[in-house]
Write an enzyme that holds these catalytic residues in place. Structure first.
Site, PDB file in Angstrom:
ATOM      1  N   ILE A 118       0.918  -1.141   0.000  1.00  0.00           N
ATOM      2  CA  ILE A 118       0.000   0.000   0.000  1.00  0.00           C
ATOM      3  C   ILE A 118       0.960   1.193   0.000  1.00  0.00           C
ATOM      4  O   ILE A 118       1.483   1.577   1.038  1.00  0.00           O
ATOM      5  CB  ILE A 118      -0.931   0.005   1.228  1.00  0.00           C
ATOM      6  CG1 ILE A 118      -1.779  -1.259   1.257  1.00  0.00           C
ATOM      7  CG2 ILE A 118      -1.819   1.249   1.196  1.00  0.00           C
ATOM      8  CD1 ILE A 118      -2.681  -1.376   2.477  1.00  0.00           C
ATOM      9  N   PRO A 119       1.236   1.751  -1.181  1.00  0.00           N
ATOM     10  CA  PRO A 119       2.395   2.637  -1.361  1.00  0.00           C
ATOM     11  C   PRO A 119       2.230   4.044  -0.802  1.00  0.00           C
ATOM     12  O   PRO A 119       2.163   5.033  -1.535  1.00  0.00           O
ATOM     13  CB  PRO A 119       2.573   2.648  -2.882  1.00  0.00           C
ATOM     14  CG  PRO A 119       1.200   2.410  -3.412  1.00  0.00           C
ATOM     15  CD  PRO A 119       0.527   1.500  -2.426  1.00  0.00           C
ATOM     16  N   CYS A 120       2.234   4.125   0.509  1.00  0.00           N
ATOM     17  CA  CYS A 120       2.129   5.420   1.181  1.00  0.00           C
ATOM     18  C   CYS A 120       3.324   6.310   0.868  1.00  0.00           C
ATOM     19  O   CYS A 120       3.230   7.534   0.975  1.00  0.00           O
ATOM     20  CB  CYS A 120       1.962   5.228   2.685  1.00  0.00           C
ATOM     21  SG  CYS A 120       3.208   4.172   3.444  1.00  0.00           S
ATOM     22  N   HIS A 121       4.422   5.711   0.411  1.00  0.00           N
ATOM     23  CA  HIS A 121       5.612   6.496   0.066  1.00  0.00           C
ATOM     24  C   HIS A 121       5.375   7.383  -1.156  1.00  0.00           C
ATOM     25  O   HIS A 121       6.128   8.316  -1.393  1.00  0.00           O
ATOM     26  CB  HIS A 121       6.818   5.582  -0.159  1.00  0.00           C
ATOM     27  CG  HIS A 121       6.643   4.588  -1.261  1.00  0.00           C
ATOM     28  ND1 HIS A 121       6.015   3.375  -1.067  1.00  0.00           N
ATOM     29  CD2 HIS A 121       7.003   4.626  -2.574  1.00  0.00           C
ATOM     30  CE1 HIS A 121       6.008   2.707  -2.213  1.00  0.00           C
ATOM     31  NE2 HIS A 121       6.597   3.457  -3.147  1.00  0.00           N
TER      32      HIS A 121
END
Length: 175
Positions: free
Chosen positions: A140-143
């Site tokens: 879950i690419p919060c970056h």
């Protein structure tokens, strides 16, 4: 009313170019958390907030999950889409977490732009809070969320990891 018994999850470790990733999976082999070994207390707290008491037992994550993550770190960025994951959070958190994988690898989005995309243009802080509460780093690419001015701002695994992930995905983040 008696307390709910703790949920038992498997805990595995995967060496990556940016440190040892902790992989937490449930009885169905579904990813429930991914964080970095040096942030284990944060991961455990996020799990507790989501599902209550948790017992982590050493167990190898499913090979498909390990292979997909290894493939991502070797440059096959689309491998993340094959990973099954499950989160428990507020309806707004879930909305944010489901939106994050729709930001394509190699691109970024500001917190405000994501809030607007979710039809909640004044919810930038709520998006930031949900992003910071994400229990499944990388997948879950919060970056991929950045400040409105293009700054990296925060990342639960540290800004150097965020910088590496974005550069790995082909984002030009400047100097």
């Amino acid at each position: 009313m008696p307390a709910k018994p703790p949920e038992t999850f498997g805990l595995d470790r995967l060496q990556t170019p940016i440190g040892v990733a902790l992989l937490v999976t449930d009885a169905d082999g579904v990813l429930r958390a991914l964080d970095w070994e040096d942030f284990a207390p944060r991961m455990k707290e996020l799990l507790r907030l989501q599902v209550g008491a948790v017992v982590l037992r050493g167990a190898r994550a499913p090979q498909e999950l390990r292979a997909a993550l290894s493939g991502y770190f070797k440059g096959d960025l689309d491998r993340l889409t094959a990973i099954r994951w499950r989160v428990a959070g507020t309806p707004f958190q879930q909305k944010v977490w489901k939106a994050l994988p729709r930001i394509p690898a190699g691109t970024t989005m500001s917190y405000g732009a994501l809030a607007a995309k979710l039809k909640s243009p004044n919810a930038m802080r709520a998006v930031g809070h949900a992003n910071g509460s994400n229990p499944i780093s990388v997948v879950i690419p919060c970056h991929r969320l950045i400040g409105a001015n293009g700054s990296l701002i925060k990342y639960g695994g540290g800004l150097e990891r965020k910088r590496w992930l974005l550069q790995h995905e082909g984002v030009d983040i400047g100097s």
